[in-house]
Design a protein around this motif. Structure first.
Motif, mmCIF file in Angstrom:
data_model
loop_
_atom_site.group_PDB
_atom_site.id
_atom_site.type_symbol
_atom_site.label_atom_id
_atom_site.label_comp_id
_atom_site.label_asym_id
_atom_site.label_seq_id
_atom_site.Cartn_x
_atom_site.Cartn_y
_atom_site.Cartn_z
ATOM 1 N N LEU A 202 20.732 -10.061 10.011
ATOM 2 C CA LEU A 202 21.286 -11.349 9.394
ATOM 3 C C LEU A 202 20.602 -11.119 7.918
ATOM 4 O O LEU A 202 21.205 -11.241 6.878
ATOM 5 C CB LEU A 202 21.239 -12.574 9.948
ATOM 6 N N ALA A 203 19.265 -11.124 7.992
ATOM 7 C CA ALA A 203 18.704 -11.536 6.807
ATOM 8 C C ALA A 203 17.897 -10.315 6.157
ATOM 9 O O ALA A 203 17.305 -10.180 5.081
ATOM 10 C CB ALA A 203 17.513 -12.570 6.732
ATOM 11 N N GLU A 204 18.038 -9.007 6.939
ATOM 12 C CA GLU A 204 17.238 -7.863 6.477
ATOM 13 C C GLU A 204 15.955 -8.058 6.091
ATOM 14 O O GLU A 204 15.300 -7.828 5.227
ATOM 15 C CB GLU A 204 18.118 -7.204 5.321
ATOM 16 N N CYS A 205 15.209 -9.073 6.881
ATOM 17 C CA CYS A 205 13.780 -9.357 6.728
ATOM 18 C C CYS A 205 12.830 -8.025 6.915
ATOM 19 O O CYS A 205 11.831 -8.062 6.394
ATOM 20 C CB CYS A 205 13.526 -10.229 7.727
ATOM 21 N N GLY A 206 13.263 -7.007 7.700
ATOM 22 C CA GLY A 206 12.364 -5.845 7.776
ATOM 23 C C GLY A 206 11.185 -6.089 8.802
ATOM 24 O O GLY A 206 10.299 -5.024 8.654
ATOM 25 N N VAL A 207 11.028 -7.086 9.383
ATOM 26 C CA VAL A 207 9.846 -7.232 10.347
ATOM 27 C C VAL A 207 10.137 -6.172 11.415
ATOM 28 O O VAL A 207 9.195 -5.826 11.993
ATOM 29 C CB VAL A 207 9.908 -8.636 10.988
ATOM 30 N N CYS A 208 11.209 -5.691 11.867
ATOM 31 C CA CYS A 208 11.564 -4.859 12.827
ATOM 32 C C CYS A 208 11.588 -3.304 12.596
ATOM 33 O O CYS A 208 12.064 -2.668 13.285
ATOM 34 C CB CYS A 208 12.900 -5.130 13.661
ATOM 35 N N ALA A 209 11.216 -2.921 11.327
ATOM 36 C CA ALA A 209 11.239 -1.685 10.747
ATOM 37 C C ALA A 209 10.524 -0.523 11.702
ATOM 38 O O ALA A 209 9.134 -0.694 11.983
ATOM 39 C CB ALA A 209 10.565 -1.398 9.228
ATOM 40 N N ILE A 210 11.131 0.686 11.848
ATOM 41 C CA ILE A 210 10.541 1.450 12.685
ATOM 42 C C ILE A 210 10.742 2.918 11.892
ATOM 43 O O ILE A 210 11.428 3.394 11.184
ATOM 44 C CB ILE A 210 11.489 2.114 14.295
ATOM 45 N N HIS A 214 14.600 10.089 10.403
ATOM 46 C CA HIS A 214 15.669 10.034 9.470
ATOM 47 C C HIS A 214 14.985 8.748 8.325
ATOM 48 O O HIS A 214 15.825 8.363 7.829
ATOM 49 C CB HIS A 214 16.703 9.630 10.087
ATOM 50 N N GLY A 215 13.766 8.777 8.339
ATOM 51 C CA GLY A 215 13.122 7.480 7.490
ATOM 52 C C GLY A 215 13.116 6.329 8.359
ATOM 53 O O GLY A 215 12.907 6.470 9.528
ATOM 54 N N GLN A 216 12.916 5.241 7.541
ATOM 55 C CA GLN A 216 12.669 3.814 8.114
ATOM 56 C C GLN A 216 14.145 3.219 8.296
ATOM 57 O O GLN A 216 14.844 3.100 7.781
ATOM 58 C CB GLN A 216 11.767 3.124 7.195
ATOM 59 N N LEU A 217 13.998 2.799 9.870
ATOM 60 C CA LEU A 217 15.507 2.336 10.372
ATOM 61 C C LEU A 217 14.822 0.808 10.835
ATOM 62 O O LEU A 217 13.729 0.471 11.209
ATOM 63 C CB LEU A 217 15.728 3.186 11.528
ATOM 64 N N LEU A 218 15.954 0.104 11.251
ATOM 65 C CA LEU A 218 15.600 -1.204 11.627
ATOM 66 C C LEU A 218 15.910 -1.383 13.077
ATOM 67 O O LEU A 218 17.250 -0.970 13.572
ATOM 68 C CB LEU A 218 16.430 -2.327 10.673
ATOM 69 N N ALA A 219 15.258 -1.900 13.802
ATOM 70 C CA ALA A 219 15.291 -1.919 15.365
ATOM 71 C C ALA A 219 16.465 -2.938 15.664
ATOM 72 O O ALA A 219 17.274 -2.763 16.615
ATOM 73 C CB ALA A 219 14.198 -2.590 16.063
ATOM 74 N N CYS A 220 16.653 -3.987 14.827
ATOM 75 C CA CYS A 220 17.681 -4.904 15.173
ATOM 76 C C CYS A 220 19.129 -4.525 14.930
ATOM 77 O O CYS A 220 19.893 -5.010 15.593
ATOM 78 C CB CYS A 220 17.473 -6.310 14.305
ATOM 79 N N LYS A 221 19.058 -3.494 13.902
ATOM 80 C CA LYS A 221 20.645 -3.111 13.597
ATOM 81 C C LYS A 221 20.610 -1.595 13.996
ATOM 82 O O LYS A 221 21.763 -1.114 14.345
ATOM 83 C CB LYS A 221 20.787 -3.316 12.209
ATOM 84 N N ASP A 222 19.703 -0.632 13.568
ATOM 85 C CA ASP A 222 19.970 0.759 13.854
ATOM 86 C C ASP A 222 19.431 1.147 15.495
ATOM 87 O O ASP A 222 19.886 2.129 16.109
ATOM 88 C CB ASP A 222 19.025 1.457 13.143
ATOM 89 N N GLY A 223 18.787 0.047 16.242
ATOM 90 C CA GLY A 223 18.490 0.253 17.356
ATOM 91 C C GLY A 223 18.884 -0.922 18.304
ATOM 92 O O GLY A 223 20.082 -1.431 17.926
ATOM 93 N N PRO A 224 18.184 -1.599 19.163
ATOM 94 C CA PRO A 224 16.763 -1.220 19.512
ATOM 95 C C PRO A 224 16.958 0.062 20.363
ATOM 96 O O PRO A 224 15.664 0.362 20.712
ATOM 97 C CB PRO A 224 16.344 -2.344 20.266
ATOM 98 N N VAL A 225 17.967 0.737 20.684
ATOM 99 C CA VAL A 225 17.775 1.735 21.530
ATOM 100 C C VAL A 225 17.972 3.081 20.574
ATOM 101 O O VAL A 225 19.129 2.972 19.651
ATOM 102 C CB VAL A 225 18.688 2.007 22.569
ATOM 103 N N PHE A 226 16.965 4.175 20.373
ATOM 104 C CA PHE A 226 17.169 5.249 19.514
ATOM 105 C C PHE A 226 17.177 6.515 20.364
ATOM 106 O O PHE A 226 16.661 6.421 21.483
ATOM 107 C CB PHE A 226 15.740 5.089 18.644
ATOM 108 N N ASP A 227 17.456 7.440 19.849
ATOM 109 C CA ASP A 227 17.121 8.800 20.241
ATOM 110 C C ASP A 227 15.946 9.030 20.471
ATOM 111 O O ASP A 227 15.097 8.977 19.418
ATOM 112 C CB ASP A 227 18.317 9.789 19.592
ATOM 113 N N LEU A 228 15.140 9.548 21.282
ATOM 114 C CA LEU A 228 13.991 9.497 21.706
ATOM 115 C C LEU A 228 13.341 10.730 20.914
ATOM 116 O O LEU A 228 12.126 10.502 20.362
ATOM 117 C CB LEU A 228 13.324 9.975 23.115
ATOM 118 N N LYS A 229 14.039 11.781 20.725
ATOM 119 C CA LYS A 229 13.453 12.871 19.833
ATOM 120 C C LYS A 229 13.391 12.444 18.294
ATOM 121 O O LYS A 229 12.707 12.727 17.656
ATOM 122 C CB LYS A 229 14.366 14.008 19.919
#
Ligand code: FES
Length: 234
Positions: A202-210, A214-229
């Motif tokens: 909601l607030a793009e706080c960045g706390v969950c950055a990974i 492909h660069g820095q992604l957010l677990a809350c919105k781009d994840g929390p499940v990612f392609d392992l590779k």
């Protein structure tokens, strides 16, 4: 979607208390997705309740009229409590319908969140191996349990891999499975990264950055499940 749910039952999962939550089926988080939840009676101001002070809740088993939440459960949650729920949020696991050898890997973690995949895997008659330190009680008999030391062999065997890990364990995981050893994740593999997700995008706080390839992604919105590779080779 935002709506109310109710705690119908408190149960022990993996030795820890958690809740059976009844809610609109449209709110039920698929395996790997999450809800933001807070209970009625919270002292927090309404403006904060929907974001900063809400808890992320994952499912460990999907039911017809709700779901069994994966522990840990907030200690203030009581049976009969009304919950304000927002979700389901994020991207969950996608188990390919042609997967016949499924590996569920709890990397230094409880395997409880991965168990939400069991019903689908067993329905498509897949063989399932669970890699974890301590297997949960009441595991279906057809699930084979292997210790973490068997990780490489299990990854080599599986045609679909689902991993659950906390963000802090990524360097260790990269060392074990990444780069030179990429051959062991030659098939479909996804990872649920667990990290605080206070604002739920909601607030793009960045706390969950990974960090990913492909660069820095957010677990809350781009994840929390990612392609392992994508995470192994960042
Ligand atoms: S939790 Fe705030 S951006 Fe992800």
């Amino acid at each position: 979607m935002q709506a109310e749910g109710i705690i119908k039952e408190l149960v022990l999962l993996d030795g820890k208390p958690t809740a059976r939550i009844q809610c609109d089926p449209a709110l039920i988080p698929a395996p790997g997705q999450y809800l933001l939840a807070y209970a009625d009676g919270s002292d927090s101001p309404p403006a904060l309740r929907s974001s900063v002070l809400a808890d992320s809740v994952f499912s460990s088993k999907i039911l017809i009229d709700g779901f069994l939440a994966a522990p840990p459960m907030p200690i203030s949650w009581m049976i009969g409590a009304h919950l304000h729920l927002r979700g389901p949020l994020g991207h969950g696991f996608i188990l390919p319908s042609n997967a016949h050898r499924v590996a569920l890997i709890a990397f230094n973690e409880s395997p409880i969140r991965l168990l939400a995949l069991l019903d689908t895997a067993l329905k498509q008659e897949a063989s399932v191996v669970l890699v974890c330190q301590t297997p949960p009680d009441d595991l279906p008999l057809q699930i084979e349990v292997q210790p973490t030391s068997a990780l490489m062999d299990v990854c080599d065997w599986a045609d679909y891999i689902a991993v659950d890990a906390v963000r802090e364990s990524l360097p260790e995981l990269r060392k074990m499975l990444g780069r030179g050893n990429l051959f062991i994740v030659k098939n479909e593999a996804q990872i649920l990264i667990r990290t605080p997700m206070p604002c739920g995008a909601l607030a793009e706080c960045g706390v969950c950055a990974i960090e990913t390839r492909h660069g820095q992604l957010l677990a809350c919105k781009d994840g929390p499940v990612f392609d392992l590779k994508d995470l192994l080779s960042s």
